[in-house]
Design an enzyme around this catalytic site. Structure first.
Site, PDB file in Angstrom:
ATOM      1  N   ASP A 168       0.857  -1.175   0.000  1.00 23.25           N
ATOM      2  CA  ASP A 168       0.000   0.000   0.000  1.00 23.25           C
ATOM      3  C   ASP A 168       0.899   1.233   0.000  1.00 23.25           C
ATOM      4  OD1 ASP A 168      -3.010   0.888   0.627  1.00 23.25           O
ATOM      5  OD2 ASP A 168      -1.652   2.183   1.765  1.00 23.25           O
ATOM      6  N   ASN A 176      -2.766  12.887  -3.311  1.00 20.94           N
ATOM      7  CA  ASN A 176      -3.881  13.353  -4.137  1.00 20.94           C
ATOM      8  C   ASN A 176      -4.401  14.708  -3.674  1.00 20.94           C
ATOM      9  OD1 ASN A 176      -4.153  11.327  -6.106  1.00 20.94           O
ATOM     10  ND2 ASN A 176      -5.262   9.998  -4.697  1.00 20.94           N
ATOM     11  N   HIS A 181      -4.966  14.699  -8.537  1.00 22.89           N
ATOM     12  CA  HIS A 181      -5.103  13.300  -8.935  1.00 22.89           C
ATOM     13  C   HIS A 181      -4.212  12.934 -10.124  1.00 22.89           C
ATOM     14  CE1 HIS A 181      -8.307  12.022  -6.211  1.00 22.89           C
ATOM     15  NE2 HIS A 181      -8.777  13.257  -6.326  1.00 22.89           N
ATOM     16  N   ASP A 185      -2.040   9.711 -10.037  1.00 17.60           N
ATOM     17  CA  ASP A 185      -2.059   8.671 -11.064  1.00 17.60           C
ATOM     18  C   ASP A 185      -0.643   8.340 -11.539  1.00 17.60           C
ATOM     19  OD1 ASP A 185      -4.775   8.564 -10.889  1.00 17.60           O
ATOM     20  OD2 ASP A 185      -5.177   9.613 -12.769  1.00 17.60           O
ATOM     21  N   GLU A 211      -4.985   2.244  -3.934  1.00 15.96           N
ATOM     22  CA  GLU A 211      -3.519   2.325  -4.007  1.00 15.96           C
ATOM     23  C   GLU A 211      -2.853   1.060  -3.480  1.00 15.96           C
ATOM     24  OE1 GLU A 211      -4.694   4.492  -0.149  1.00 15.96           O
ATOM     25  OE2 GLU A 211      -5.535   4.118  -2.127  1.00 15.96           O
TER      26      GLU A 211
END
Length: 301
Positions: A168, A176, A181, A185, A211
């Protein structure tokens, strides 16, 4: 042609049909950088003549014919999605040249083969998209579960170990919220790339959700899963993300490593063991790998 979804079998049918249809001495299909997929008959003295016709068909994207004292050759390009040629189908005949009717028939058959190849490519794309996460290029959650089921069955059948690593990205929500975002990404895609690069060909890296990523490790014990996780962890920590004049972003990830039969006895307990170890790593300060503990003996009923 239209009924087949096996690329090599389709090309074999195309070559055989073309050779028979135009009464050729031989024929072949070539893909990529000259890889001969299938061939009927010998080239003999026509090898250079055939190669020249094929090269001309690939370069021009149109059918080409070659003549010589020893015979003639016809070559038709195979294009993917109407784009650049990815190969050729060709036929040749020693002695007499091909007639106009034979040329027309060959080009028709070769064009049908090209259309069928496009259908194969489309089918493969649809299949790939059905099991692939669009952003990361890893397997999606459904394919992860299916692959894990298959590998557990194989491990039990052959008495092999099976490792599972779950990871994770640390503080991903903050990435974010702070940078947007699009940056998030980018981070997720690059972390997935690192996971893929450190995985073996037989491993199955996947996006488990959000994630959180995972990788199934056939033939791997707990220590092997831990070692893989540590290599991936170091690779992620080495990533740098320039922020357009706002400095450089660095990220870390936490990992949980588990394995059958050492820490779990079935699919759900294997996932639970890796997930529990992952969140133990989170609670212990993040940017670390924790091994799952052995599954506790269940009380007899």
């Amino acid at each position: 042609f239209a009924s087949g979804l096996d690329r090599e079998a389709l090309l074999e049918i195309a070559v055989r049909t073309a050779v028979d249809g135009v009464d050729a001495t031989g024929g072949r299909a070539v893909l990529g950088d000259g890889e001969e997929v299938t061939r009927l008959g010998d080239l003999g003295e026509l090898e250079q003549l055939v190669a020249d016709a094929e090269r001309g068909a690939v370069t021009s994207g149109e059918s080409r014919e070659g003549f010589g004292e020893t015979g003639s050759a016809l070559a038709h390009p195979l294009a993917s999605g109407g784009g650049a040629a990815i190969g050729t189908v060709s036929v040749w005949r020693a002695g007499r040249t091909f007639t106009d009717a034979e040329r027309d028939l060959f080009h028709y058959l070769a064009a049908q083969a090209a259309i069928s190849l496009d259908n194969v490519a489309l089918h493969e794309t649809v299949q790939r998209q059905a099991v692939t996460d669009e952003l990361t290029g890893l397997f999606n959650h459904r394919r992860f579960q299916e692959g894990l089921t298959q590998e557990i069955e194989r491990a039990r059948r052959f008495g092999h170990g099976l490792g599972l690593v779950m990871l994770d990205i640390d503080n991903f929500k903050s990435v974010n919220d702070t940078y947007g975002h699009q940056v998030g990404d980018r981070v997720l895609a690059d972390v997935a790339r690192v996971l893929r690069e450190f995985s073996r060909e037989i491993d199955e890296p996947a996006r488990y959700g959000g994630e959180e990523l995972a990788v199934v490790l056939p033939g791997t014990d707990l220590e092997g899963a831990y070692n893989l996780a540590e290599r991936v962890r170091a690779g992620i920590a080495a990533l740098e993300f320039p922020l357009d004049g706002r400095g450089t972003l660095r990220v870390t990830a936490s990992f949980g490593a588990a394995a059958m039969p050492e820490t779990a006895g079935d699919q759900s307990s294997l996932i639970a063991a890796a997930d529990t170890a992952l969140y133990a790593a989170k609670r212990s300060g993040k940017n670390r790998t924790e091994r799952a503990e052995p599954e506790r003996a269940r009380p007899t009923q």
